[in-house]
Design a protein around this motif. Structure first.
Motif, PDB file in Angstrom:
ATOM      1  N   VAL A  38       0.835  -1.207   0.000  1.00  0.00           N
ATOM      2  CA  VAL A  38       0.000   0.000   0.000  1.00  0.00           C
ATOM      3  C   VAL A  38       0.873   1.263   0.000  1.00  0.00           C
ATOM      4  CG1 VAL A  38      -0.272   0.249   2.510  1.00  0.00           C
ATOM      5  CG2 VAL A  38      -2.141   0.907   1.014  1.00  0.00           C
ATOM      6  N   LEU A  49      -4.404   6.381  -4.198  1.00  0.00           N
ATOM      7  CA  LEU A  49      -4.079   5.229  -3.351  1.00  0.00           C
ATOM      8  C   LEU A  49      -3.643   4.090  -4.261  1.00  0.00           C
ATOM      9  CD1 LEU A  49      -4.141   4.218  -0.389  1.00  0.00           C
ATOM     10  CD2 LEU A  49      -6.487   3.476  -0.800  1.00  0.00           C
ATOM     11  N   VAL A  69      -8.996   5.279   1.894  1.00  0.00           N
ATOM     12  CA  VAL A  69      -8.259   4.381   2.792  1.00  0.00           C
ATOM     13  C   VAL A  69      -9.241   3.585   3.650  1.00  0.00           C
ATOM     14  CG1 VAL A  69      -6.645   4.301   4.751  1.00  0.00           C
ATOM     15  CG2 VAL A  69      -6.175   5.793   2.805  1.00  0.00           C
ATOM     16  N   GLN A  73      -9.591  -0.333   4.256  1.00  0.00           N
ATOM     17  CA  GLN A  73      -9.548  -0.900   5.610  1.00  0.00           C
ATOM     18  C   GLN A  73     -10.768  -1.784   5.864  1.00  0.00           C
ATOM     19  OE1 GLN A  73      -9.297   2.659   7.984  1.00  0.00           O
ATOM     20  NE2 GLN A  73      -7.047   2.609   8.046  1.00  0.00           N
ATOM     21  N   TRP A 142      -3.410  -0.543  11.426  1.00  0.00           N
ATOM     22  CA  TRP A 142      -3.552   0.890  11.753  1.00  0.00           C
ATOM     23  C   TRP A 142      -2.201   1.609  11.599  1.00  0.00           C
ATOM     24  CZ3 TRP A 142      -1.898   3.709  16.311  1.00  0.00           C
ATOM     25  CH2 TRP A 142      -2.521   4.951  16.473  1.00  0.00           C
ATOM     26  N   PHE A 145      -1.306   1.747   7.745  1.00  0.00           N
ATOM     27  CA  PHE A 145      -2.053   2.800   7.034  1.00  0.00           C
ATOM     28  C   PHE A 145      -1.623   4.199   7.501  1.00  0.00           C
ATOM     29  CE2 PHE A 145      -5.122  -0.676   6.116  1.00  0.00           C
ATOM     30  CZ  PHE A 145      -5.146  -0.525   4.731  1.00  0.00           C
ATOM     31  N   ARG A 148       2.117   4.635   6.057  1.00  0.00           N
ATOM     32  CA  ARG A 148       2.228   4.623   4.598  1.00  0.00           C
ATOM     33  C   ARG A 148       1.291   5.612   3.917  1.00  0.00           C
ATOM     34  NH1 ARG A 148       6.210   2.575   1.986  1.00  0.00           N
ATOM     35  NH2 ARG A 148       5.012   1.500   0.395  1.00  0.00           N
ATOM     36  N   CYS A 149       0.134   5.887   4.557  1.00  0.00           N
ATOM     37  CA  CYS A 149      -0.851   6.748   3.887  1.00  0.00           C
ATOM     38  C   CYS A 149      -1.124   8.034   4.670  1.00  0.00           C
ATOM     39  CB  CYS A 149      -2.180   6.023   3.693  1.00  0.00           C
ATOM     40  SG  CYS A 149      -2.019   4.416   2.920  1.00  0.00           S
TER      41      CYS A 149
END
Lengths: 276, 311
Positions: A38, A49, A69, A73, A142, A145, A148-149
């Motif tokens: 990701v 994304l 995101v 998830q 968690w 994400f 990375r995001c």
């Protein structure tokens, strides 16, 4: 205090089983894969994304990235729950039958604890073991994400509680089958039979069982059966809604709480009446 | 005071759905065990010994009758804080070490964690398992499991201990050690309820014995009472026995046999015994002793069970 001792014993028992390590290992592999796969790319028309380098969302402004995101998830959490159902039931179904084996049950019942406490301690221990796995996976997701995001969504963490509750409702049924049959294999088969066949038929009863007869009593009985079992699909749908921050319907959770209580009580009654 | 008391205890197992088959595991058994005694329950396989113990520990529900343990109904789980139990063929969780078994089952027995470590040290030393405390029980031999089981049964310092075949799989030295532990517990005022097939062992430690067969209580008494053969006496004599005595004894069918120790009289009642004594005196034999003959517990047990077979 006895219940805490039983929880600790059950956690030890499960941690000695290879299935729990496989479950934790699969979670770790999925998290590592996720961390590698990701990513978020900034493009001229917004943020994108990506999964394994492939664009999985249209370009959106940074403030809307969280939505994309969250969708990912929710999909991941859905997959996790399916995995937990399959593997978690398999890993923990032996807890009650093993306890009820001759030579083991004597050691427990001869202690100053009531039979329902014994059942509750074992039940809570197994749910705690799976709950810890769920927390491990979702806390890891968690972090992935977030790092990375840049999306640090608390709802993903909170969904660990929801998912543990879902497993707890289902596990009450496993405990019932385990107490009734005293066989690990039979508990697994009966639970899977419900999950993969009966559950689906009851969930879609209007399209299946209702066609057999229009009789109100017959349909009432079918509805009764439907509400007797935990509402797995309903809870799963609402679990996804929680992550996506959409208003949840709590009815499936309440019904599953009722169902779990009925199955647990039935198991306690069987255990109380049984001779060892 | 009675450590345990039961009246008319009955257990019927029913099996089969259509043609319900009844197995009467216990038939109106009444037993009372005084505090501070070693009480043993004997019986052949399937006599109902384990069912009896299981009812007293609330593992099995009685079909009828009444049972009290330490003056409380057996269904009261709290009373089991004062009771210890070593089941036959027990299976401790294989993933635990000996020490963890003691810690876990001690906590379940209601012993406070702070008191446990000292108690565990003491008990593991007592049963000779101190050096194995950190080893997983899956590596234990049968004898080691029995030793650990005994320590586990004593972890809550119980007033009453039920031991089902405690020396099963234990070597002779270990058996002697276990017997010493039991005697030591009795000296401390504890009551021990023993279920065992090993009659010679039972004979060595028990104060009272009950014999059970096909769910029925056949006899209860001290080892001495059970092993005394009511109708046989050894009459010790000094000097050689005259031939005329042998001839007259045979002619009068007095049930007398002659041995190196003297005369053995197999008599129906004290009057018949006196008739034999009169005969010996008539022939000028000097009597030095009259002793009731005793059999071993095993012989008494087998005789009693055999007598019951026709019924």
């Amino acid at each position: 205090m006895s219940i805490l001792v039983l929880i600790r014993l059950t956690l030890r028992e499960l941690s000695s089983k290879v299935t729990m390590y496989i479950l934790a290992g699969i979670s770790t592999l999925v998290l590592l894969g996720l961390a590698l796969a990701v990513s978020v790319d900034s493009m001229a028309d917004g943020e994108v994304l990506k999964l394994f380098g492939q664009q999985v969302s249209p370009p959106v402004p940074l403030e809307e990235l969280a939505k994309a995101v969250q969708q990912m998830q929710a999909g991941l959490a859905g997959g996790l729950f399916t995995g937990i159902i399959l593997f978690g039931v398999f890993a923990t179904a032996g807890v009650i039958p093993d306890m009820l084996e001759r030579g083991t049950v004597d050691l427990y019942i001869s202690k100053p604890i009531s039979r329902w406490e014994l059942l509750l301690g074992k039940y809570c221990g197994a749910v705690a073991a799976i709950g810890l796995n769920i927390i491990y996976f979702l806390a890891g997701a968690w972090l992935v994400f977030g790092l990375r995001c840049g999306v640090w969504d608390i709802n993903l963490l909170l969904s660990a509680l929801t998912m543990t509750f879902m497993f707890a409702a289902l596990y009450a049924m496993v405990v019932f089958f385990g107490t009734w049959t005293r066989s690990t294999a039979a508990s697994i088969i009966l639970t899977y039979l419900y999950l993969f066949i009966l559950g689906g038929i009851l969930h879609n009863r209007e399209l299946t069982l209702y066609l057999i007869s229009e009789n109100a009593v017959y349909r009432g009985v079918i509805d009764g059966f439907y509400y007797l079992f935990p509402q797995i699909s309903g809870m799963q749908e609402n679990g996804a809604k929680q992550i996506m921050q959409v208003e949840m319907d709590w009815k499936p959770f309440l019904q599953s709480f009722f169902s779990g209580s009925v199955f647990f009580l039935a198991a306690a009654v069987i255990l109380k009446r049984r001779d060892f | 005071m009675h450590a345990l008391e039961c009246e008319q205890l009955t257990k019927v197992y029913r099996s089969g759905i259509r043609n319900k088959r009844e197995i009467r595991a216990l038939q109106e058994v009444s037993i009372a065990v005084e505090s501070g005694q070693i009480f043993s329950l004997l019986g052949p396989n399937g006599a109902g010994k384990t069912t009896f113990v299981k009812i007293l520990l609330s593992l099995t529900h009685p079909t009828g009758g009444r049972a009290l343990v330490l003056d409380r109904p057996v269904t009261e789980s709290r009373v089991r804080r004062r009771v210890g139990y070593l089941p036959e063929n027990h299976r401790f969780p294989a993933y635990l070490t000996g020490e963890q078994v003691m810690m876990s089952f001690g906590s379940l027995a209601g012993v406070h964690r702070s008191a446990l470590s000292g108690r565990i040290d003491q008990l593991l030393t007592l049963v000779g398992m101190q050096e194995w405390r950190k080893v997983k029980v899956r590596k234990y031999s049968k004898g080691m499991m029995q030793r650990l089981g005994l320590a586990q049964a004593l972890v809550n310092d119980p007033e009453l201990v039920f031991l089902d075949e405690p020396t099963d799989g234990v070597d002779p030295v270990g058996r002697k050690e276990i017997r010493d532990v039991l005697r030591n517990l009795r000296e401390q005022g504890k009551t021990i309820f023993l279920n065992s097939h090993l009659l010679s062992e039972v004979e060595l430690v028990s104060d009272r014995v009950a014999i059970l067969d096909k769910g029925k209580l056949l006899k209860v008494g001290t080892v001495e009472e059970l092993t005394t053969t009511e109708s046989s006496y050894t009459i010790g004599c000094q000097g050689p026995l005259p031939d005329a005595l042998r001839t007259e004894a045979d002619a009068r069918v007095l049930g007398v046999t002659f041995s190196a120790e003297g005369v053995v009289a197999h008599v129906a009642d004290p009057a018949a015994l006196n008739a034999v004594i009169d005969l010996l005196r008539k022939h000028g034999v000097l009597i030095t002793s009259v002793t009731p003959q005793r059999s071993t517990l095993e012989e008494s047990f087998i005789n009693l069970i055999k007598r019951e077979i026709p019924s």
